[in-house]
Enzyme design. Structure first.
Site, PDB file in Angstrom:
ATOM      1  N   SER A   1     -33.379   3.150  62.614  1.00  0.00           N
ATOM      2  CA  SER A   1     -33.877   1.947  61.996  1.00  0.00           C
ATOM      3  C   SER A   1     -32.802   1.069  61.326  1.00  0.00           C
ATOM      4  O   SER A   1     -33.105  -0.074  60.978  1.00  0.00           O
ATOM      5  CB  SER A   1     -34.914   2.317  60.935  1.00  0.00           C
ATOM      6  OG  SER A   1     -34.333   3.073  59.904  1.00  0.00           O
TER       7      SER A   1
ATOM      8  N   LYS B   1     -28.227  -1.969  53.823  1.00  0.00           N
ATOM      9  CA  LYS B   1     -29.555  -1.945  54.442  1.00  0.00           C
ATOM     10  C   LYS B   1     -30.606  -2.363  53.416  1.00  0.00           C
ATOM     11  O   LYS B   1     -30.518  -1.969  52.244  1.00  0.00           O
ATOM     12  CB  LYS B   1     -29.839  -0.530  54.972  1.00  0.00           C
ATOM     13  CG  LYS B   1     -31.114  -0.409  55.784  1.00  0.00           C
ATOM     14  CD  LYS B   1     -31.276   1.002  56.358  1.00  0.00           C
ATOM     15  CE  LYS B   1     -32.496   1.141  57.224  1.00  0.00           C
ATOM     16  NZ  LYS B   1     -32.621   2.477  57.839  1.00  0.00           N
TER      17      LYS B   1
ATOM     18  N   SER C   1     -31.594   7.457  61.818  1.00  0.00           N
ATOM     19  CA  SER C   1     -31.450   5.998  61.661  1.00  0.00           C
ATOM     20  C   SER C   1     -30.065   5.465  61.369  1.00  0.00           C
ATOM     21  O   SER C   1     -29.863   4.253  61.441  1.00  0.00           O
ATOM     22  CB  SER C   1     -32.390   5.508  60.566  1.00  0.00           C
ATOM     23  OG  SER C   1     -33.669   5.391  61.098  1.00  0.00           O
TER      24      SER C   1
HETATM   25  N1  GLN Z   1     -36.527   6.926  64.695  1.00  0.00           N
HETATM   26  C1  GLN Z   1     -36.871   7.693  63.533  1.00  0.00           C
HETATM   27  C2  GLN Z   1     -38.267   7.338  63.088  1.00  0.00           C
HETATM   28  O1  GLN Z   1     -38.785   6.355  63.560  1.00  0.00           O
HETATM   29  C3  GLN Z   1     -35.801   7.460  62.527  1.00  0.00           C
HETATM   30  C4  GLN Z   1     -36.230   7.223  61.159  1.00  0.00           C
HETATM   31  C5  GLN Z   1     -35.126   7.088  60.179  1.00  0.00           C
HETATM   32  O2  GLN Z   1     -34.133   7.808  60.243  1.00  0.00           O
HETATM   33  N2  GLN Z   1     -35.340   6.239  59.200  1.00  0.00           N
HETATM   34  O3  GLN Z   1     -38.853   8.046  62.309  1.00  0.00           O
END
Ligand code: GLN
Length: 474
Positions: free
Chosen positions: A154, A79, A178
């Site tokens: 994400s 990532k 995420s």
């Molecule tokens: N959907 C969550 C957010 O937008 C997930 C974030 C993450 O785990 N990086 O904060």
């Protein structure tokens, strides 16, 4: 044989038996990326030279009849929020468009030492803020199961890369879901470890008390292999821990296993077919001999609100470092302030700005007590809810997300409905607990995931439990 479709375990055996070389395996993955990336958009940077030089080194060792490790020569996607020395790291943001990582994250250092082959850096929601991949400054990633749908986020690119055989496995991050939620949307396995078990050094900071490095792979067995390679205390991350000698109950028998199912997780708004598939998978554990017990997490209904105060608060302070002076994009102004404003305006996308504003607001004097302090107290209550149920049960099982993958654009203009995607995952980050999402079925062509939640440091145990399901359906 399509080498890019293999699991880590299978690829390792093939390499050992000299059925193919590490270069052949890497080429097969790189070819798949070249063919599919223009459509799927899983990768922001393809590191073919680095990958091939790593693969050649492994082949040399195999030719010399040296014993190779289980990750040696196996292609991995990283990532873009994780630093790989000398490679661009944008975290999905224009503000870091030109940023070249000056060192390796600890997890990367460990993977390199284990002989991993790094094929590229993957697309993601900007700084990890999102649940669909649509908040990337470099365009959405498409779900390989249905190109009109999101991958989840994400870690959008990492999940799509693994699901589409453009990597054998991938690293992601998980601050509120995420790694688990995109794994569930893409039909693969995603682990969020216990906070502290994988060093955060070299993971670009989003919300530091919630951030973890996650792992995405085709099987739980593969996740276990990667976890063992990158876990452990690291001097460079003061919150990291070594717990190898504390691992409780990683020996267990399925007939003594007590599985808790939190009643608050099966609420209005959950897609009824998701609920049916999840209950069926839990039923399979019952058939294997486990005992299923309904439990209650009374503060669960506050978890999302609590997460959407603490997380933006931490993000607003972490992201203040992007000032156009120390890193990345730099816009000139007539004075320092104008330079800051111009850089941030040009560099940050809408969602990032929204979170900086929310975070600044909940930390501001006069509102701090009402929002941030209150949320911290609720965080403790949420943690205590989990502590209490874990006196009675070994693990919890829940859906990973309330719906399967939604259409690209469907929630893009409604941040609150997007935030609801995190309803089952964010509480684990608040409590620091490990969770794994495994694929358990499909609605049409869209995969559905089961989330297995463990007590703190029970990462090994939830992976063993995940493997039981995998083996039972083979
Ligand atoms: N959907 C969550 C957010 O937008 C997930 C974030 C993450 O785990 N990086 O904060």
């Amino acid at each position: 044989m399509d080498l890019n479709k293999l699991t880590i375990k299978q690829a390792h055996q093939g390499l050992k038996k000299k059925e193919f070389s590490a270069v052949e395996l890497t080429e097969s993955v790189l070819n798949r990326i070249r063919k599919r990336n223009p459509e799927i958009n899983a990768y922001l940077t393809i590191t073919d030279e680095l990958a091939l030089s790593q693969a050649r080194r492994v082949d040399k060792r195999i030719t010399n009849k040296e014993e190779i490790g289980v990750l040696e020569g196996i292609p991995v996607a990283i990532k873009d929020i994780i630093l790989v020395d000398g490679i661009r790291a944008t975290a999905g943001s224009k503000i870091l468009d030109n940023y070249i990582a000056p060192y390796d994250a600890t997890a990367i250092k460990k993977l390199k030492k284990a002989g991993a082959v790094i094929v590229g850096k993957t697309n993601q929601d900007e700084f990890g803020m999102g649940a669909s991949g649509e908040n990337s400054a470099f365009g959405s990633t498409k779900n390989p199961h249905d190109l009109e749908r999101v991958t989840g986020g994400s870690s959008s690119g990492s999940a799509a890369a693994v699901a589409d055989n453009q990597a054998i496995y991938a690293l992601g991050s998980d601050t509120g879901g995420s790694s688990r939620q995109p794994a569930s949307f893409c039909g693969i396995v995603g682990l969020k470890p216990t906070y502290g078990r994988i060093s955060r050094y070299g993971l670009i900071a989003f919300a530091s008390s919630l951030d973890t490095i996650g792992i995405l792979a085709k099987t739980s067995e593969d996740i276990e292999i990667v976890f063992n390679a990158i876990k452990g205390k690291d001097e460079k991350d003061a919150t990291s821990v070594n717990t190898d000698d504390e691992i409780r109950n990683s020996k267990f028998e399925i007939r003594n296993l007590q599985i808790g199912v939190p009643k608050e997780y099966f609420i209005e708004g959950i897609n009824p077919q998701v609920e049916k598939i999840v209950r069926k998978a839990i039923g399979q554990y019952e058939e294997m001999g486990a005992k299923i017990i309904e439990v209650s997490l009374p503060h669960a209904e506050y978890a999302l609100a609590c997460y959407y105060i603490i997380q933006p608060a931490e993000a607003s302070t972490n992201l203040s470092r992007y000032d156009g002076i120390k890193y990345g994009l730099s816009e000139k102004g007539k004075d320092l302030l104008e330079g800051y404003l111009k850089t941030k305006q040009k560099g940050f996308g809408h969602e990032v700005r929204r979170r900086i504003m929310i975070g600044t607001y909940v930390l501001s004097s006069g509102y701090y007590d009402a929002y941030y302090l209150k949320a911290q107290k609720i965080r403790t209550l949420i943690k205590q809810d989990f502590d209490k149920v874990f006196e009675k049960v070994d693990v919890l099982m829940t859906p990973t997300a309330p719906t399967p993958a939604f259409k690209i654009g469907e929630k893009a203009t409604d941040p609150v409905s997007m935030y609801l995607s995190d309803i089952y995952t964010a509480s684990l980050n608040l409590a620091g607990l490990p969770g794994v999402s495994i694929p358990i079925g499909k609605i049409g062509k869209l995969p559905v995931g089961l989330q297995i939640i463990g007590q703190q440091f029970d990462d090994e145990k939830i992976l063993k439990i995940a493997k039981l399901y995998e083996n039972s359906i083979l």
